[in-house]
Design an enzyme around this catalytic site. Structure first.
Site, PDB file in Angstrom:
ATOM      1  N   ASP A  13       0.812  -1.219   0.000  1.00  0.00           N
ATOM      2  CA  ASP A  13       0.000   0.000   0.000  1.00  0.00           C
ATOM      3  C   ASP A  13       0.846   1.270   0.000  1.00  0.00           C
ATOM      4  O   ASP A  13       0.431   2.296   0.530  1.00  0.00           O
ATOM      5  CB  ASP A  13      -0.951   0.046   1.215  1.00  0.00           C
ATOM      6  CG  ASP A  13      -1.884  -1.143   1.236  1.00  0.00           C
ATOM      7  OD1 ASP A  13      -2.358  -1.525   0.158  1.00  0.00           O
ATOM      8  OD2 ASP A  13      -2.119  -1.694   2.324  1.00  0.00           O
ATOM      9  N   HIS A  41      -5.100  -1.307  -5.753  1.00  0.00           N
ATOM     10  CA  HIS A  41      -4.448  -0.093  -6.224  1.00  0.00           C
ATOM     11  C   HIS A  41      -5.507   0.972  -6.428  1.00  0.00           C
ATOM     12  O   HIS A  41      -6.472   0.735  -7.134  1.00  0.00           O
ATOM     13  CB  HIS A  41      -3.743  -0.347  -7.559  1.00  0.00           C
ATOM     14  CG  HIS A  41      -2.468  -1.104  -7.419  1.00  0.00           C
ATOM     15  ND1 HIS A  41      -1.862  -1.721  -8.479  1.00  0.00           N
ATOM     16  CD2 HIS A  41      -1.685  -1.324  -6.358  1.00  0.00           C
ATOM     17  CE1 HIS A  41      -0.749  -2.301  -8.062  1.00  0.00           C
ATOM     18  NE2 HIS A  41      -0.626  -2.074  -6.769  1.00  0.00           N
TER      19      HIS A  41
HETATM   20  P1  IMP Z   1      -2.524 -12.736   1.700  1.00  0.00           P
HETATM   21  O1  IMP Z   1      -1.626 -12.190   0.630  1.00  0.00           O
HETATM   22  O2  IMP Z   1      -3.985 -12.443   1.499  1.00  0.00           O
HETATM   23  O3  IMP Z   1      -2.248 -14.185   2.006  1.00  0.00           O
HETATM   24  O4  IMP Z   1      -2.141 -11.960   3.060  1.00  0.00           O
HETATM   25  C1  IMP Z   1      -0.844 -12.050   3.621  1.00  0.00           C
HETATM   26  C2  IMP Z   1      -0.454 -10.728   4.268  1.00  0.00           C
HETATM   27  O5  IMP Z   1      -0.289  -9.721   3.260  1.00  0.00           O
HETATM   28  C3  IMP Z   1      -1.509 -10.179   5.223  1.00  0.00           C
HETATM   29  O6  IMP Z   1      -0.839  -9.490   6.254  1.00  0.00           O
HETATM   30  C4  IMP Z   1      -2.277  -9.191   4.369  1.00  0.00           C
HETATM   31  O7  IMP Z   1      -2.910  -8.193   5.132  1.00  0.00           O
HETATM   32  C5  IMP Z   1      -1.159  -8.639   3.529  1.00  0.00           C
HETATM   33  N1  IMP Z   1      -1.670  -8.114   2.256  1.00  0.00           N
HETATM   34  C6  IMP Z   1      -2.130  -8.822   1.210  1.00  0.00           C
HETATM   35  N2  IMP Z   1      -2.475  -7.995   0.194  1.00  0.00           N
HETATM   36  C7  IMP Z   1      -2.230  -6.746   0.599  1.00  0.00           C
HETATM   37  C8  IMP Z   1      -2.341  -5.455  -0.006  1.00  0.00           C
HETATM   38  O8  IMP Z   1      -2.743  -5.266  -1.154  1.00  0.00           O
HETATM   39  N3  IMP Z   1      -1.957  -4.403   0.763  1.00  0.00           N
HETATM   40  C9  IMP Z   1      -1.467  -4.551   2.017  1.00  0.00           C
HETATM   41  N4  IMP Z   1      -1.336  -5.725   2.613  1.00  0.00           N
HETATM   42  C10 IMP Z   1      -1.718  -6.821   1.929  1.00  0.00           C
END
Ligand code: IMP
Length: 437
Positions: A13, A41
């Protein structure tokens, strides 16, 4: 420029989408190389305010081709939905391409993501519940289903049937570990129903078919033609599967090493790596975050920065800039320079803190890097340096010289701490609110 990778230098982010949208003016091809629709995004441009999850940010430039690389995991119905939303805004997505080697996110991946989080209880990772982790698990376990399979109904059915045998065992094991409820039972039935999945996915396939290509051929032609290629990263170093704070990580490699694999180009083809860092720190999901502020200042950062997840709407955890984390990222990614985003969010603060090191309260040892152990990291406290704020509106500044002196001093200090130049500074979400030094 010919090949530039845009990579997150923090916890995700950081504003990569708006940086890519800005640079896409000059790009012929934008490639997403990892992650899935866990990404979010936000892009604000003359056409409106858009939240993209899978589609690369270059989509708004009709001349620019956009490729979802082989390293991405794709949820076909979600992608069809995103294409539909763009169509409503007048974009036909004819400049979107999908690698036939990309893996699919299946309904049971989403279910398993949720069940596994339930099972972890208080130790949950805080995933986005989009099935990203389980989709990458199947990819590595060699039972994944790819876009190329989706294009061939018989191959798709055969692979699905084979995979479901394993999935049902996995789901049963998870169910035994969590308290079942009727809602869960119907979710399980839905996510493992071969006929329903086949119908939904093969219907999505018909919309996606015109976009599917051999990604490597597209990339190779672009390289041979000397085209300008942008590699759009997802998340940031601190969530990298290898280098992030394990296990609080995603399942792919946001760092430039992942870009080569996930986009399908030689590592040596990358000419420039632009790191993107926010002027403060945010994260969603669990895990240590040393400079997090659980107070009115953290709340002020969240409100001024509108720090709510693009994909999940979750309130982001906020804190001061963590120079140790960014320096760690610089070492791993080898940034040519950094784009510093959201400087304007700090406009109103009287004083601004920067975490320049960590200290272990147990032995008073100072840390200049990120430890491998999440439990060690959890107990480290930041060592702060205080800088004066500028308490002036920077959103109308368009040149380096126009920024208040204290804002320039802040940027220069971050630059010194990162050890690489800060080449771009954003002072608002609009395309024009970008200062190039
Ligand atoms: P996952 O990718 O959904 O398995 O999540 C793994 C970690 O990455 C978690 O802490 C999520 O909150 C973080 N995360 C996944 N996608 C995003 C994003 O687009 N922005 C910020 N954090 C993310």
């Amino acid at each position: 420029m010919s090949v530039i990778a845009v990579v997150g230098a923090q916890w995700g982010d950081e504003g990569k989408g708006r940086v890519v949208d800005y640079l896409a003016d000059d790009a012929d091809l934008v490639i997403r190389y990892g992650g899935g629709n866990n990404a979010g995004h936000t892009v604000v441009n003359a056409h409106g305010h858009f939240k993209l999850h899978l589609i690369p940010s270059g989509i708004f430039h009709p001349r620019t081709r956009n490729l979802l690389g082989n390293g991405v995991v794709i949820h076909p119905p979600a992608l069809v939905g995103e294409i539909g939303e763009l169509a409503l805004a007048g974009f036909d997505a004819s400049n979107l391409f999908i690698s036939d080697r990309a893996h699919l996110v299946m309904p049971y991946h989403v279910l398993l993501d949720q069940l596994e989080e339930r099972e972890r209880g208080a130790a949950k990772l805080g995933t986005t519940s989009r099935g990203i982790g389980p989709a990458y698990v199947d990819k590595v376990a060699r039972r994944g289903i790819r876009v190329v399979d989706l294009m061939e109904p018989d191959a798709f059915r055969a692979r699905l049937d084979a995979t479901l045998v394993h999935v049902r065992r996995q789901v049963a094991a998870c169910l035994a570990a969590v308290r079942a409820d009727p809602e869960l039972e119907s979710a399980v039935a839905e996510a493992t129903d071969a006929t329903a999945i086949t119908d939904a996915y093969l219907a999505a396939a018909e919309t996606l078919r015109v976009h599917v290509v051999d990604g490597q051929v597209v990339v190779d032609e672009a390289l041979a033609g000397g085209e300008r290629i942008l590699l759009e990263g997802q998340l940031g170093t601190m969530r990298d599967i290898d280098w992030g704070v394990y296990p609080y990580v995603t399942s792919s490699s946001p760092i430039p090493g992942g870009a080569s694999i996930g986009a399908g180009l030689p590592a040596v083809a990358i000419d420039q790596v632009l790191g993107v860092a926010k002027a403060y720190t945010t994260a969603v999901g669990s895990g240590p975050l040393p400079t997090e502020l659980d107070d009115a200042t953290g709340e002020a950062l969240r409100e001024r920065g509108m720090e709510y997840g693009t994909s999940t709407g979750r309130a982001r955890r906020c804190g001061w800039y963590d120079a140790v984390a960014v320096r760690f990222s610089v070492r791993l990614a080898g940034y040519s320079s950094i784009a510093l985003t959201k400087l304007d969010v700090l406009d109103g603060f009287e004083a601004i803190r920067v975490g320049v090191a960590y200290r272990d309260p147990l032995d008073d040892r100072e840390w200049g890097t990120v430890p491998a152990s999440a439990s060690v990291y959890e107990r480290l406290v930041p060592v702060y340096e205080d800088l004066p704020g500028w308490q002036a509106d920077t959103t109308a500044c368009r040149t380096w010289e126009a920024l208040p002196q204290a804002a320039r001093a802040y940027v220069e200090r971050l630059e010194e701490l990162a050890g690489v130049p800060i080449s771009h500074i954003s002072v608002g979400p609009e395309r024009a609110q970008m200062i190039v030094r």
